[in-house]
Enzyme design. Sequence first.
Site, short mmCIF file in Angstrom:
data_model
loop_
_atom_site.label_atom_id
_atom_site.label_comp_id
_atom_site.label_asym_id
_atom_site.label_seq_id
_atom_site.Cartn_x
_atom_site.Cartn_y
_atom_site.Cartn_z
N HIS A 1 -0.88 -2.03 -9.42
CA HIS A 1 -2.06 -2.21 -8.57
C HIS A 1 -3.48 -2.38 -9.12
CE1 HIS A 1 -5.00 1.24 -7.40
NE2 HIS A 1 -3.79 2.15 -6.32
N HIS B 1 0.74 -0.91 0.05
CA HIS B 1 -0.02 0.01 0.19
C HIS B 1 1.01 1.45 -0.21
CE1 HIS B 1 -3.66 2.14 0.86
NE2 HIS B 1 -3.42 2.16 1.70
N ASP C 1 3.12 5.83 -6.84
CA ASP C 1 4.35 6.10 -6.29
C ASP C 1 5.93 5.76 -6.61
OD1 ASP C 1 2.38 5.97 -3.50
OD2 ASP C 1 2.45 4.11 -3.54
N1 CMC Z 1 6.19 -6.58 -10.58
C1 CMC Z 1 5.82 -8.28 -10.39
N2 CMC Z 1 4.75 -9.14 -11.25
C2 CMC Z 1 3.80 -8.60 -10.94
C3 CMC Z 1 3.23 -7.13 -9.51
C4 CMC Z 1 4.99 -6.46 -9.58
N3 CMC Z 1 4.42 -5.01 -9.41
N4 CMC Z 1 2.60 -6.86 -9.34
C5 CMC Z 1 1.35 -8.32 -9.97
N5 CMC Z 1 2.62 -8.68 -10.56
C6 CMC Z 1 2.05 -10.56 -11.24
C7 CMC Z 1 1.82 -11.04 -9.87
O1 CMC Z 1 2.84 -12.10 -9.52
C8 CMC Z 1 0.87 -11.81 -10.88
O2 CMC Z 1 1.17 -12.57 -12.03
P1 CMC Z 1 0.10 -14.30 -12.23
O3 CMC Z 1 -0.88 -13.95 -12.69
O4 CMC Z 1 1.66 -14.71 -13.62
O5 CMC Z 1 0.69 -14.89 -10.98
C9 CMC Z 1 0.17 -10.80 -11.32
O6 CMC Z 1 0.66 -9.34 -11.39
C10 CMC Z 1 -1.40 -9.68 -10.71
O7 CMC Z 1 -0.61 -9.64 -9.58
P2 CMC Z 1 -1.79 -9.59 -8.59
O8 CMC Z 1 -1.38 -9.65 -6.62
O9 CMC Z 1 -3.21 -10.62 -8.14
O10 CMC Z 1 -2.67 -8.20 -8.25
P3 CMC Z 1 -2.94 -7.60 -7.18
O11 CMC Z 1 -3.69 -6.93 -7.51
O12 CMC Z 1 -3.22 -8.20 -5.54
O13 CMC Z 1 -2.02 -6.56 -6.16
C11 CMC Z 1 -0.04 -4.72 -6.00
C12 CMC Z 1 -1.72 -5.37 -6.14
C13 CMC Z 1 -0.29 -3.64 -6.62
C14 CMC Z 1 -0.75 -4.99 -4.55
C15 CMC Z 1 0.44 -5.53 -6.92
O14 CMC Z 1 0.62 -5.49 -8.28
C16 CMC Z 1 2.44 -5.63 -6.57
O15 CMC Z 1 2.62 -6.09 -5.49
N6 CMC Z 1 2.98 -3.88 -6.67
C17 CMC Z 1 4.21 -3.81 -6.54
C18 CMC Z 1 3.88 -2.69 -5.22
C19 CMC Z 1 3.40 -1.82 -5.05
O16 CMC Z 1 3.98 -0.70 -6.09
N7 CMC Z 1 2.91 -0.92 -4.08
C20 CMC Z 1 1.30 0.38 -4.66
C21 CMC Z 1 0.49 0.10 -5.20
S1 CMC Z 1 -0.45 1.99 -5.55
C22 CMC Z 1 -0.24 3.22 -3.93
C23 CMC Z 1 -1.52 2.10 -3.32
O17 CMC Z 1 -2.59 3.09 -3.52
O18 CMC Z 1 -1.81 2.31 -1.44
#
Ligand code: CMC
Length: 425
Positions: free
Chosen positions: A307, A266, A365
């Site tokens: 995201h 987050h 971010d």
């Molecule tokens: N790097 C590499 N792979 C990723 C990433 C990443 N940053 N984010 C998601 N993926 C992949 C993940 O492994 C999955 O792949 P597969 O479909 O092959 O299994 C796919 O993309 C979908 O990921 P998810 O975890 O199901 O997506 P989510 O919607 O649950 O997670 C997230 C969203 C923001 C937690 C995630 O993208 C992440 O961890 N990003 C890095 C941390 C980050 O930058 N967070 C800030 C968000 S913006 C600030 C806010 O609003 O709080």
Amino acid sequence: MADKKATLKVDGIEEQFELPVYEGTVGPDVVDVRSLSGKGLFTYDPGFMSTAATESKITYIDGAAGVLLHRGYPIEQLAEKSDYLETCYLLLHGELPSAEEKETFVNTIKNHTMVHEQLSHFFNGFRRDAHPMAIMCGVVGALSAFYHDSLDIHDEHHRVVSAHRLIAKMPTLAAMVYKYSIGQPFMFPRNDLSYAENFLHMMFNTPCEEKKISPVLAKAMDRIFLLHADHEQNASTSTVRLAGSTGANPFACIASGIAALWGPAHGGANEAVLNMLEEIGDESNIDKFIAKAKDKEDPFRLMGFGHRVYKNFDPRAKVMKQTCDEVLAELGMEDDPLLKIAMKLEKIATEDEYFVKRGLYPNVDFYSGIILKAIGIPTELFTVIFATGRTPGWIAHWNEMISSDYRIGRPRQLYTGHPKRDYPA
Ligand code: CMC
């Protein structure tokens, strides 16, 4: 009232359940499942992927289209034409202020910028190297001990005063956290300055020397606050609502939001971005880190990418990128090695099939971390800046809930543990 209905048929249960379906002004329809618990059924939605936990009139997001509206106004227009305090007013009151209302609001916020002197003693209880978010959780929660008049949450005036206090004091506390960590005296707020200028003043000036605040950096700071001001029912806002639904004091509720914001998935992502850039260290290592991010056996993720809601682009990131370019030019930092790594990462990730296919674009971010680093704000303080900016959103949601017909938030579960068994004889 619901015009539409959904019908639910569950194997093994003869009765069919008719569920009302509500239409929002925009966005997906919502199936009202509240009656199911009375029928011995729960819905299952870990991560709340399909659950509308509340009705709200504050912020609307269309993740697929990259749309973010506060009270109907697109974030790009607010970033260009409004400023942070005006956006705070909009979030809290539902409408943009008139010129007179804005002046009154700005002056009211200025009247609340100082913190009680007793509060400054709290800092001495923390180690100098304590994480700033740990201190923020403590000192913001501690505000509830100072304002007894804010304790009647059912008094609208008390709620408004609490909102003003929180918006006004967050930058003061954020700067105090920084000054404490470097052993410099706390700087009093200066009410002749704008909100963002005052924050930079409290951060970087000392009693011995007052430097002039750069208008470009003050504008960037204001924009960072504005772009973080609210984001619908995200993890920290939902935490504030859940805590608030018990009737807890607003300062304690905001402290719980700060705790939820801290995590790297987050608000902690902006700090994680800079740590990642430092870990990459050199442009020659980028390919290795991209490969790690794609490797399903490796927990590493590219911080600042992806995201939960935005799967095409983050509209805040677009504006932030423009501010990022302005700040780097103002500071003559276009050739900074870390920023070069960031720019190369951005290019690769926006072209690489793995990231494109999954809709993993640089989020807000990614750029805010780079700007904050360029301004000279230490990495550990990044999430505190996010928390400062997000405060009006948290309070607007808390206030919306308290003003409505709400119930305590109490999710249920799918229990997969032992059924009843007897304690061994
Ligand atoms: N790097 C590499 N792979 C990723 C990433 C990443 N940053 N984010 C998601 N993926 C992949 C993940 O492994 C999955 O792949 P597969 O479909 O092959 O299994 C796919 O993309 C979908 O990921 P998810 O975890 O199901 O997506 P989510 O919607 O649950 O997670 C997230 C969203 C923001 C937690 C995630 O993208 C992440 O961890 N990003 C890095 C941390 C980050 O930058 N967070 C800030 C968000 S913006 C600030 C806010 O609003 O709080």
